[in-house]
Design a protein around this motif. Structure first.
Motif, PDB file in Angstrom:
ATOM      1  N   GLY A 192       7.041  48.808  78.132  1.00 40.66           N
ATOM      2  CA  GLY A 192       5.670  49.249  78.381  1.00 40.66           C
ATOM      3  C   GLY A 192       4.619  48.172  78.233  1.00 40.66           C
ATOM      4  N   ALA A 202       5.279  47.515  81.852  1.00 43.52           N
ATOM      5  CA  ALA A 202       4.928  48.829  82.397  1.00 43.52           C
ATOM      6  C   ALA A 202       5.077  48.839  83.912  1.00 43.52           C
ATOM      7  CB  ALA A 202       3.502  49.198  81.986  1.00 43.52           C
ATOM      8  N   LEU A 231       2.144  53.831  80.540  1.00 46.01           N
ATOM      9  CA  LEU A 231       3.075  54.887  80.908  1.00 46.01           C
ATOM     10  C   LEU A 231       2.369  56.233  80.894  1.00 46.01           C
ATOM     11  CD1 LEU A 231       5.007  52.528  80.076  1.00 46.01           C
ATOM     12  CD2 LEU A 231       6.539  54.277  79.124  1.00 46.01           C
TER      13      LEU A 231
END
Length: 321
Positions: free
Chosen positions: A196, A220, A269
């Motif tokens: 991420g 991400a 996310l």
């Protein structure tokens, strides 16, 4: 309430059913599960760590454990559909309350957290899900678990690497803990992974240094190309079967899904992506975890704390599964 007379023969003491007492009433433990004082033994503990003395931008994560417990009233902690388990019926899970931790001294706070968490783990190798607090708390948690399991694999969900050297000459902050963990030998070499990561860094050398310490990174934006299932497969292959510590900074979520955090970054996310990844990590040797950086003063309508509470319950289900 008197604790059960014996541990093994008694069924686990679970949450108060919302069909008996409305979810907005009753005890204030996480999802209204048993308090640690109500049982003679347990397998998993939820532990609050109200410390934010290592944060570098917006403070307030010291109030995170309180907010996440409150938001956990929205949960129905019975059958977990995706994982196919009923964690509160299968193992004894307790709320171990909050660690008493100084707000004025980072090193002393880390000692207090490590000592208290080690006591909660005990000689039976119990598992712990910590609710922060800022990300500084992950370092003493890793130290405590290392004392039981030896070096660990780290699965780290975050917008930031958290492997910088110092902030304003401070070696232990919420952005430096995993460098310290590497230097202290708390991690299994080449078995850790960030998921991420996004946004700018101070210099390209930050990425080179992170790789030198043995981390792999799934940014991400990589999820747009590889997809969630391939990312889960990469995590599984990375950690193997060694003991795993799973650390989740709530700012891994986009600010649309987690505005109440100390260092938000755009392009994160979705809540669904994070939950899908977690729910596909069943079978890992998960010995400890944390959910950190919930700062309720910047939250709205409990958006962030509800996301965090859901993640905590998923972690409990993963440990059961």
């Amino acid at each position: 309430m008197n604790p059960p007379e014996t541990g093994a023969e008694q069924p686990p003491l679970g949450a108060i059913p919302s069909t008996v007492v409305p979810r907005y009433a009753g005890k204030s433990t996480f999802a209204r599960i048993a308090d640690i004082g109500e049982v003679t033994d347990y397998q998993i503990a939820v532990l609050g760590v109200p410390f934010d003395g290592g944060t570098s931008y917006r403070p307030g994560a010291r109030f995170g454990p309180m907010a996440v417990r409150q938001a956990a009233r929205t949960l129905r902690p019975g059958y977990h559909v995706e994982l196919g388990v009923t964690p509160l019926q299968e193992v004894q899970i307790v709320d171990a309350g909050d660690i008493t931790v100084t707000p004025f001294d980072i090193d002393e706070a880390c000692r207090q957290i490590q000592q208290h968490m080690r006591e909660v783990i005990g000689a039976r190798e119990r598992r712990v899900v910590a609710i922060g607090g800022d990300h500084t708390i992950a370092l003493p948690a890793l130290r405590a678990l290392h004392g039981v399991h030896g070096p660990l694999a780290l699965v780290h969900f975050d917008a930031h690497l958290d492997t910088w050297d110092t902030y304003f000459d401070a070696p232990v902050t919420h952005g430096t803990i995993f460098r310290r963990a590497f230097e202290e030998g708390l991690l299994v070499p080449d078995h850790s992974i960030h998921v991420g990561i996004r946004g700018p860094v101070y210099d390209r050398i930050d990425l080179n240094e992170d790789a030198r310490m043995g981390f792999r990174t799934i940014r991400a934006g990589d999820l747009d190309v590889m997809g969630v299932d391939a990312a889960v497969d990469a995590v599984r292959r990375r950690v193997g079967d060694v003991p795993v510590y799973l650390s989740i900074d709530i700012d891994v979520l986009d600010p649309a899904f987690a505005p109440g955090t100390g260092t938000p970054e755009s392009g994160g996310l979705t809540a669904r992506e994070l939950l899908r990844m977690l729910r596909n990590l069943h079978g890992l040797n998960l010995v400890g975890a944390d959910v950190v950086e919930v700062s309720p003063a910047y939250d709205h309508a409990e958006i962030t704390s509800i996301a965090a509470a859901t993640v905590v319950f998923d972690l409990l289900a993963l440990m059961t599964a």
